[in-house]
Enzyme design. Structure first.
Site, PDB file in Angstrom:
ATOM      1  N   GLU A 171      -2.177  -9.988   0.952  1.00 34.28           N
ATOM      2  CA  GLU A 171      -2.191  -8.991  -0.132  1.00 34.28           C
ATOM      3  C   GLU A 171      -1.315  -7.847   0.333  1.00 34.28           C
ATOM      4  OE1 GLU A 171      -5.911  -8.255  -1.976  1.00 34.28           O
ATOM      5  OE2 GLU A 171      -5.901 -10.373  -2.508  1.00 34.28           O
ATOM      6  N   GLU A 224      -6.205   0.435  12.575  1.00 39.38           N
ATOM      7  CA  GLU A 224      -6.549   1.435  13.597  1.00 39.38           C
ATOM      8  C   GLU A 224      -6.843   2.793  12.958  1.00 39.38           C
ATOM      9  OE1 GLU A 224      -2.100   1.581  15.092  1.00 39.38           O
ATOM     10  OE2 GLU A 224      -3.222   3.218  15.970  1.00 39.38           O
ATOM     11  N   GLY A 281      -1.978  -5.527   3.797  1.00 41.07           N
ATOM     12  CA  GLY A 281      -1.143  -4.512   4.428  1.00 41.07           C
ATOM     13  C   GLY A 281       0.268  -4.562   3.876  1.00 41.07           C
ATOM     14  N   CYS A 305      -2.222   0.311  -3.123  1.00 40.80           N
ATOM     15  CA  CYS A 305      -1.234  -0.766  -3.316  1.00 40.80           C
ATOM     16  C   CYS A 305      -0.800  -0.796  -4.764  1.00 40.80           C
ATOM     17  CB  CYS A 305      -1.839  -2.101  -2.912  1.00 40.80           C
ATOM     18  SG  CYS A 305      -3.406  -2.451  -3.690  1.00 40.80           S
TER      19      CYS A 305
HETATM   20  P1  NDP Z   1       0.203  -2.293   7.819  1.00 36.43           P
HETATM   21  O1  NDP Z   1       1.019  -3.479   7.415  1.00 36.43           O
HETATM   22  O2  NDP Z   1       0.842  -1.254   8.649  1.00 36.43           O
HETATM   23  O3  NDP Z   1      -1.090  -2.766   8.633  1.00 36.43           O
HETATM   24  C1  NDP Z   1      -2.030  -3.679   8.091  1.00 36.43           C
HETATM   25  C2  NDP Z   1      -2.876  -4.251   9.221  1.00 36.43           C
HETATM   26  O4  NDP Z   1      -2.090  -5.089  10.079  1.00 36.43           O
HETATM   27  C3  NDP Z   1      -3.488  -3.193  10.119  1.00 36.43           C
HETATM   28  O5  NDP Z   1      -4.786  -3.598  10.490  1.00 36.43           O
HETATM   29  C4  NDP Z   1      -2.528  -3.197  11.288  1.00 36.43           C
HETATM   30  O6  NDP Z   1      -3.087  -2.674  12.446  1.00 36.43           O
HETATM   31  C5  NDP Z   1      -2.244  -4.680  11.435  1.00 36.43           C
HETATM   32  N1  NDP Z   1      -1.040  -5.023  12.174  1.00 36.43           N
HETATM   33  C6  NDP Z   1       0.052  -4.268  12.424  1.00 36.43           C
HETATM   34  N2  NDP Z   1       0.991  -4.985  13.094  1.00 36.43           N
HETATM   35  C7  NDP Z   1       0.465  -6.227  13.273  1.00 36.43           C
HETATM   36  C8  NDP Z   1       0.937  -7.452  13.848  1.00 36.43           C
HETATM   37  N3  NDP Z   1       2.154  -7.540  14.391  1.00 36.43           N
HETATM   38  N4  NDP Z   1       0.135  -8.537  13.827  1.00 36.43           N
HETATM   39  C9  NDP Z   1      -1.081  -8.471  13.250  1.00 36.43           C
HETATM   40  N5  NDP Z   1      -1.592  -7.362  12.689  1.00 36.43           N
HETATM   41  C10 NDP Z   1      -0.822  -6.260  12.681  1.00 36.43           C
HETATM   42  O7  NDP Z   1      -0.374  -1.695   6.463  1.00 36.43           O
HETATM   43  P2  NDP Z   1      -1.269  -0.389   6.259  1.00 36.43           P
HETATM   44  O8  NDP Z   1      -2.571  -0.556   6.947  1.00 36.43           O
HETATM   45  O9  NDP Z   1      -0.462   0.822   6.533  1.00 36.43           O
HETATM   46  O10 NDP Z   1      -1.582  -0.478   4.685  1.00 36.43           O
HETATM   47  C11 NDP Z   1      -0.695  -0.056   3.725  1.00 36.43           C
HETATM   48  C12 NDP Z   1      -0.033  -1.244   3.039  1.00 36.43           C
HETATM   49  O11 NDP Z   1      -1.023  -2.142   2.558  1.00 36.43           O
HETATM   50  C13 NDP Z   1       0.785  -0.841   1.816  1.00 36.43           C
HETATM   51  O12 NDP Z   1       1.987  -1.560   1.798  1.00 36.43           O
HETATM   52  C14 NDP Z   1      -0.119  -1.266   0.653  1.00 36.43           C
HETATM   53  O13 NDP Z   1       0.587  -1.494  -0.539  1.00 36.43           O
HETATM   54  C15 NDP Z   1      -0.742  -2.504   1.206  1.00 36.43           C
HETATM   55  N6  NDP Z   1      -2.006  -2.811   0.516  1.00 36.43           N
HETATM   56  C16 NDP Z   1      -2.043  -3.882  -0.336  1.00 36.43           C
HETATM   57  C17 NDP Z   1      -3.181  -4.163  -1.045  1.00 36.43           C
HETATM   58  C18 NDP Z   1      -3.232  -5.320  -2.000  1.00 36.43           C
HETATM   59  O14 NDP Z   1      -4.313  -5.621  -2.444  1.00 36.43           O
HETATM   60  N7  NDP Z   1      -2.137  -5.955  -2.351  1.00 36.43           N
HETATM   61  C19 NDP Z   1      -4.386  -3.337  -0.931  1.00 36.43           C
HETATM   62  C20 NDP Z   1      -4.248  -2.237   0.017  1.00 36.43           C
HETATM   63  C21 NDP Z   1      -3.087  -2.003   0.698  1.00 36.43           C
HETATM   64  P3  NDP Z   1      -2.929  -1.114  12.789  1.00 36.43           P
HETATM   65  O15 NDP Z   1      -3.160  -0.348  11.541  1.00 36.43           O
HETATM   66  O16 NDP Z   1      -3.998  -0.960  13.769  1.00 36.43           O
HETATM   67  O17 NDP Z   1      -1.527  -0.979  13.304  1.00 36.43           O
END
Ligand code: NDP
Length: 456
Positions: A229, A159, A207, A263
């Site tokens: 990831e 979002e 995420g 990340c």
């Molecule tokens: P979040 O876990 O908060 O969100 C990730 C996605 O999941 C968003 O699109 C979010 O929507 C969605 N989401 C939230 N709750 C739910 C649910 N219950 N069911 C399904 N989807 C859901 O992570 P961030 O976006 O804040 O990203 C940061 C994190 O990502 C850090 O921990 C980072 O380390 C990791 N990351 C890992 C990478 C890798 O390659 N290993 C690369 C980049 C980031 P919404 O945002 O709309 O709430």
């Protein structure tokens, strides 16, 4: 219909209000993707490649406006927004150059009238739930190989990066990918949950670990291909023979680039006691000189945090560290509002009792810990539930290889950090994830093999 309010994290101004996709709309898009996927998969690969080539050209053409959109919605400094778009181009080039090889059928045996072949089929409909911190990179790591392999994609951008997610989708449509084959669903966690309830064939999530677990639970009763990831608590180790200036500059950039919201950001630093004080002095000096400010300013190096909630997390980590005996060398608090500002912060005399050395910070906060020798460094670097990356600084390549081979992580770095290459697999161990993207293996991850036994 609900709306999503997009605020500029630098000043709290309203940028846009977007209609979100409720469960019914998500279901409709999922059904349309299912119906459209076979025709997309039956196109010759060369036609899908042409679409992605056009998409690449559009990114080059629209670089300025796309970078501005990204900066305005996530607060990433404009130079770093442009770097992400520019870094995407060689990534796409790699995908385009190697997808034919990745998907080619193979004859693996042909003797005495018996022939064995491997064919690669698309997975079907891929749900991609994505993070906001590098929305072009993490989105395209999944979406482009998935489309090239003949899948349909249902994409939920974070979002916090919805405008970028919309732009990415629009450019793919303009490049010739049918709207039903590449559909964007907009909204917060609720939309993500609605997407996971659809009968998809694969779930690819980028995420946090906490949300990753919720995603894995939602998918647990269905045999879908699952790729996660997740976060990291990535360590760097400065050996006693390391060039201090190089190590300090590299690790400071690794810790503070994108305000530490990567990340694979450097989240913990261990320094051999013989060079600890000299390193800390140099490191603090580099971080102090970083220009914090308006992310649209070309000179800015550190912008605001994308999410207000993270300010509290960082404040809590700093308070916990100080209460347990850490020394604050720089920063330590939120900046003035409006907007989500946190000062670049350096803590020393930290220990693994402190949250700042255990939990993902995802912000411009770093702890530096003194170690007596290489063994202590290895023990502490591995003392984490995460396993994304680890880096070592020394001029001695043999020593670096010895140390890095003892790391329980998916990626290791010698004299560098916070780096991703399309040619290498991107994957995490432990709580950092499951499956992989990038490299030839990452391209194949969006296909399933079919075994042919042919006698004749
Ligand atoms: P979040 O876990 O908060 O969100 C990730 C996605 O999941 C968003 O699109 C979010 O929507 C969605 N989401 C939230 N709750 C739910 C649910 N219950 N069911 C399904 N989807 C859901 O992570 P961030 O976006 O804040 O990203 C940061 C994190 O990502 C850090 O921990 C980072 O380390 C990791 N990351 C890992 C990478 C890798 O390659 N290993 C690369 C980049 C980031 P919404 O945002 O709309 O709430």
């Amino acid at each position: 219909m609900n709306t999503l309010t997009i605020l500029n994290p630098a000043d709290g101004d309203l940028i846009a209000s977007l209609p979100t996709d409720d469960a019914e709309r998500v279901a409709r898009k999922a059904a349309a993707a299912r119906a459209a996927q076979p025709a997309w998969a039956s196109l010759p690969l060369s036609e899908r490649i042409v679409c992605i080539e056009r998409f690449r050209a559009a990114i080059v053409r629209d670089e300025n406006s796309l970078a501005r959109t990204l900066t305005r919605e996530v607060g990433k400094p404009i130079t770093q927004a442009r770097n992400e778009l520019r870094g995407l181009q060689p990534r796409i080039d790699f995908f385009l150059a190697r997808i034919g090889q990745a998907l080619a059928s193979e004859i693996v045996f042909d003797e005495g009238g018996m022939r064995e072949e491997i064919e690669r089929l698309p997975l079907g409909v891929v749900a991609n739930i994505s993070a906001w911190n590098y929305p072009w990179f993490v989105g395209c790591n999944v979406i482009l190989p998935a489309l090239l392999a003949g899948n349909a994609v249902l994409y939920k951008p974070s979002e916090h990066a919805s405008l970028t997610g919309q732009a990415l989708t629009r450019l793919l449509h303009e490049a010739g990918v049918p709207p039903d084959v590449m559909a964007c669903v907009l909204g917060a966690g609720e939309t993500g949950r609605a997407l996971l309830a659809q009968p998809v064939d694969a779930v690819c999530f980028t995420g946090s670990h906490a949300t990753g677990l919720a995603v894995a639970h939602a998918a647990r009763d269905r045999l879908v291909h699952l790729q996660l990831e997740l976060g990291g608590k990535d360590p760097g180790y400065v050996c006693d023979d390391a060039p201090i200036d190089l190590a300090a500059a590299s690790l400071a950039e690794g810790a503070m680039y994108n305000a530490g919201q990567s990340c694979c950001a450097i989240e913990r630093i261990y320094v051999h006691e013989r060079v600890h004080d000299a390193f800390v002095e140099r490191f603090v000096d580099v971080v102090r000189k970083l220009r914090v400010g308006d992310p649209l300013d070309e000179a800015t190096e550190v912008g605001p945090l994308a999410r207000a909630a993270q300010l509290q997390v960082l404040q809590g980590q700093v308070a916990d560290a100080l209460a347990r005996g850490a020394t604050l060398r720089l920063g330590g608090g939120s900046g003035p509002g409006p907007g989500h500002w946190f000062q670049p912060t350096v803590l020393t005399d930290v220990t693994h009792e402190m949250e700042v050395m255990r939990e993902e910070s995802f912000g411009p906060v770093i702890g530096i810990q003194r170690v007596a020798d290489d063994d202590e460094a290895v023990r502490l670097m591995n003392d984490t539930r995460y396993g994304l990356t680890a880096s070592v600084y020394t001029p001695d390549g043999q020593r670096a290889r010895r140390l890095l081979s003892r790391m329980a992580v998916g990626t290791v770095y010698w004299n560098c950090c916070d780096r991703v290459s399309p040619r290498l697999p991107w994957s995490g161990m432990g709580d950092s994830g499951l499956g992989l993207t990038l490299s030839l293996d990452g391209l194949r991850a969006f296909s399933r093999p079919r075994a042919w036994h042919l006698r004749g």
